[in-house]
Design a protein around this motif. Sequence first.
Motif, PDB file in Angstrom:
ATOM      1  N   LEU A   4       0.835  -1.209   0.000  1.00 41.46           N
ATOM      2  CA  LEU A   4       0.000   0.000   0.000  1.00 41.46           C
ATOM      3  C   LEU A   4       0.870   1.260   0.000  1.00 41.46           C
ATOM      4  O   LEU A   4       0.565   2.237  -0.681  1.00 41.46           O
ATOM      5  CB  LEU A   4      -0.923   0.003   1.218  1.00 41.46           C
ATOM      6  N   LYS A   7       2.172   1.611  -3.390  1.00 38.11           N
ATOM      7  CA  LYS A   7       1.101   2.098  -4.263  1.00 38.11           C
ATOM      8  C   LYS A   7       0.975   3.620  -4.147  1.00 38.11           C
ATOM      9  O   LYS A   7       0.877   4.324  -5.155  1.00 38.11           O
ATOM     10  CB  LYS A   7      -0.220   1.406  -3.859  1.00 38.11           C
ATOM     11  N   ASP A   8       0.995   4.129  -2.913  1.00 31.29           N
ATOM     12  CA  ASP A   8       0.893   5.582  -2.715  1.00 31.29           C
ATOM     13  C   ASP A   8       2.104   6.295  -3.312  1.00 31.29           C
ATOM     14  O   ASP A   8       1.963   7.329  -3.964  1.00 31.29           O
ATOM     15  CB  ASP A   8       0.802   5.911  -1.220  1.00 31.29           C
ATOM     16  N   LEU A  11       1.824   5.688  -7.300  1.00 30.40           N
ATOM     17  CA  LEU A  11       0.613   6.125  -7.994  1.00 30.40           C
ATOM     18  C   LEU A  11      -0.035   7.362  -7.381  1.00 30.40           C
ATOM     19  O   LEU A  11      -0.416   8.285  -8.085  1.00 30.40           O
ATOM     20  CB  LEU A  11      -0.441   5.007  -7.927  1.00 30.40           C
ATOM     21  N   GLY A  12      -0.166   7.334  -6.055  1.00 30.65           N
ATOM     22  CA  GLY A  12      -0.992   8.339  -5.390  1.00 30.65           C
ATOM     23  C   GLY A  12      -0.335   9.687  -5.218  1.00 30.65           C
ATOM     24  O   GLY A  12      -0.997  10.719  -5.282  1.00 30.65           O
ATOM     25  N   PHE A  54      -5.969  11.760  -4.003  1.00 24.57           N
ATOM     26  CA  PHE A  54      -6.520  10.473  -3.555  1.00 24.57           C
ATOM     27  C   PHE A  54      -8.029  10.442  -3.768  1.00 24.57           C
ATOM     28  O   PHE A  54      -8.596   9.435  -4.179  1.00 24.57           O
ATOM     29  CB  PHE A  54      -6.234  10.245  -2.062  1.00 24.57           C
ATOM     30  N   GLN A  57      -8.995  10.368  -7.582  1.00 18.02           N
ATOM     31  CA  GLN A  57      -8.607   9.121  -8.261  1.00 18.02           C
ATOM     32  C   GLN A  57      -9.285   7.898  -7.654  1.00 18.02           C
ATOM     33  O   GLN A  57      -8.908   6.768  -7.965  1.00 18.02           O
ATOM     34  CB  GLN A  57      -7.082   8.939  -8.218  1.00 18.02           C
ATOM     35  N   ASN A  58     -10.252   8.126  -6.777  1.00 13.55           N
ATOM     36  CA  ASN A  58     -10.993   7.018  -6.149  1.00 13.55           C
ATOM     37  C   ASN A  58     -10.069   6.031  -5.454  1.00 13.55           C
ATOM     38  O   ASN A  58     -10.298   4.817  -5.490  1.00 13.55           O
ATOM     39  CB  ASN A  58     -11.827   6.261  -7.202  1.00 13.55           C
ATOM     40  N   ASP A  59      -9.050   6.579  -4.821  1.00 17.58           N
ATOM     41  CA  ASP A  59      -8.074   5.695  -4.166  1.00 17.58           C
ATOM     42  C   ASP A  59      -8.699   4.843  -3.070  1.00 17.58           C
ATOM     43  O   ASP A  59      -8.302   3.697  -2.866  1.00 17.58           O
ATOM     44  CB  ASP A  59      -6.942   6.547  -3.566  1.00 17.58           C
ATOM     45  N   ILE A  61     -11.650   3.399  -2.858  1.00 15.37           N
ATOM     46  CA  ILE A  61     -12.268   2.171  -3.365  1.00 15.37           C
ATOM     47  C   ILE A  61     -11.192   1.233  -3.900  1.00 15.37           C
ATOM     48  O   ILE A  61     -11.230   0.029  -3.662  1.00 15.37           O
ATOM     49  CB  ILE A  61     -13.340   2.485  -4.427  1.00 15.37           C
ATOM     50  N   PHE A  62     -10.207   1.800  -4.584  1.00 12.28           N
ATOM     51  CA  PHE A  62      -9.118   0.979  -5.110  1.00 12.28           C
ATOM     52  C   PHE A  62      -8.432   0.228  -3.965  1.00 12.28           C
ATOM     53  O   PHE A  62      -8.226  -0.990  -4.042  1.00 12.28           O
ATOM     54  CB  PHE A  62      -8.104   1.871  -5.846  1.00 12.28           C
ATOM     55  N   THR A  64      -9.556  -0.457  -0.911  1.00 13.56           N
ATOM     56  CA  THR A  64     -10.409  -1.421  -0.200  1.00 13.56           C
ATOM     57  C   THR A  64     -10.699  -2.661  -1.049  1.00 13.56           C
ATOM     58  O   THR A  64     -11.068  -3.690  -0.515  1.00 13.56           O
ATOM     59  CB  THR A  64     -11.741  -0.795   0.265  1.00 13.56           C
ATOM     60  N   MET A  65     -10.529  -2.540  -2.362  1.00 14.26           N
ATOM     61  CA  MET A  65     -10.717  -3.721  -3.215  1.00 14.26           C
ATOM     62  C   MET A  65      -9.526  -4.681  -3.120  1.00 14.26           C
ATOM     63  O   MET A  65      -9.639  -5.859  -3.411  1.00 14.26           O
ATOM     64  CB  MET A  65     -10.906  -3.296  -4.681  1.00 14.26           C
TER      65      MET A  65
END
Lengths: 218, 284
Positions: A4, A7-8, A11-12, A54, A57-59, A61-62, A64-65
Amino acid sequence: MYNLVLKDLKLGVNPWFFILPLILGGLMLIPGWVYFLVPLYFCFITVPNMFGGFKSQNDLIFSTMMPVTKPDIVKSRIAVIVILELMHLLIAMIFSIFTFRLYPQMTYIFFPPYMGFWGLCFIMLAVFNLIFITMYYKTAYKYGAATTASTAAAILFAGLVQWAGIQNSWMHGIFYGSGTGNAALQFSILIGGILIFAAFTLMAYRIAVRRFLKVEIL
Amino acid sequence: MLALDIRNLNKKYPNFQIKDVSFQLEQGYIMGFIGVNGAGKTTTIKSILNMVQADSGEISILGKNIAEHETELKQDIGCAFGDIDFYTRSRLKTLTGITKKFYKNWSDETYYSYLNRFKLDENKKIAELSTGMKVKYSLTLALSHGARLLILDEPTSGLDPVSRDDLLDIFQELIMGGEISILFSTHITSDLERCADYITFIEQGQIVASSEKNEFKESYRLLSGSESQLNEVKGKLISCKINSFGFTGLIHARDIDPAWSLNTAIPTLDDIMIYFAKKEGVYV
């Protein structure tokens, strides 16, 4: 948790926010400036922009999936905030070494950037983290009110200690006067600041997790 | 084995509630989850994925409770939300590079085979993909980590007929091995006429029926006749439409009286949804 954070970081968070500490660190070279502003720019610029990203970009939901737990989502986000905060402070600290070399005869109105001052900066960001992180995780997407309240609290802290540093002789002695030559005292203030920063951030994490577990991801 | 087992799911919002939602999906089948907009499909799906905290009820996936085994089960679940985009300015390969690290069963070989099959260019940005391509990319990610349950929330919404047809073929191919199951929410019921094995119908937060597709359709009849005949049957109709030629209404097949001299027909899924939407009050 590690994934995670990765990822941040990839991407974030826009790469610009990793370059910003270097540019803001350069502000430490302004002679006799209000150096509290250097770490405060993290609150003014990086935080709202990063959290706006964040959100757009709907982070949420991304994240939590992905096969991760909600506490991991909070922990990783706090880790990213702390990484950026440390970058801001450490780079500013390095620049401050050159400040003293460039202006050895400087008479400071505002706090000179000795170790004790950096301890105060850690406490300022501790206050910021405690308020921002806990408020943000009430919804995990609304960052406006959280940024406003936490930044205001950080400015208030900085303003108050700066006022005390100018008005109070004991404070003045520690941060401007003979105390600045006392490496043990300065170092202990810095360590104290770091400990407060760690404690407040940990407290923020615990409260944030409790709040985030109740958040509905809509 | 049940791929998905939902029992007595309840969730109350100020103006809406999911009430006693229960349904089961056998492994290796496609279940269509239908209902009008706002019926509770997405809330149910988000409860399955633990995104929404249910007030009560139990959700088991592949025999394990999602609340207790969330991280482990999410390794086996692939999801696609038709209307949500993530990191749209990122390239597919960047997003894939991040996503794959989360999954222990990720297969690059599977990933590239689906990428080729769906004609997806890794160097494109998400924003450059058409709606259909985005769904295909979501599916590629889900299938590359070996998902055994695909939860797709309106994946065909906004797709052109050719893309929809293509996607439905893919769904049918996927379940052939008997390993993958698909829960597929939509309000485009013609898609389900083609590919679903089971139908679960939700209306105003309550499950109206959950059964095998043909059994579901045959449990209702479309009744039509003259306006004068309407009074005879009105009490038993779920709802009806009146026009200058008479009336057409939906009725439970069990409520039909053989003595009636009315035209009957098996309704489509669309008919069932439409007539239920016109119904007022509480369900049977």
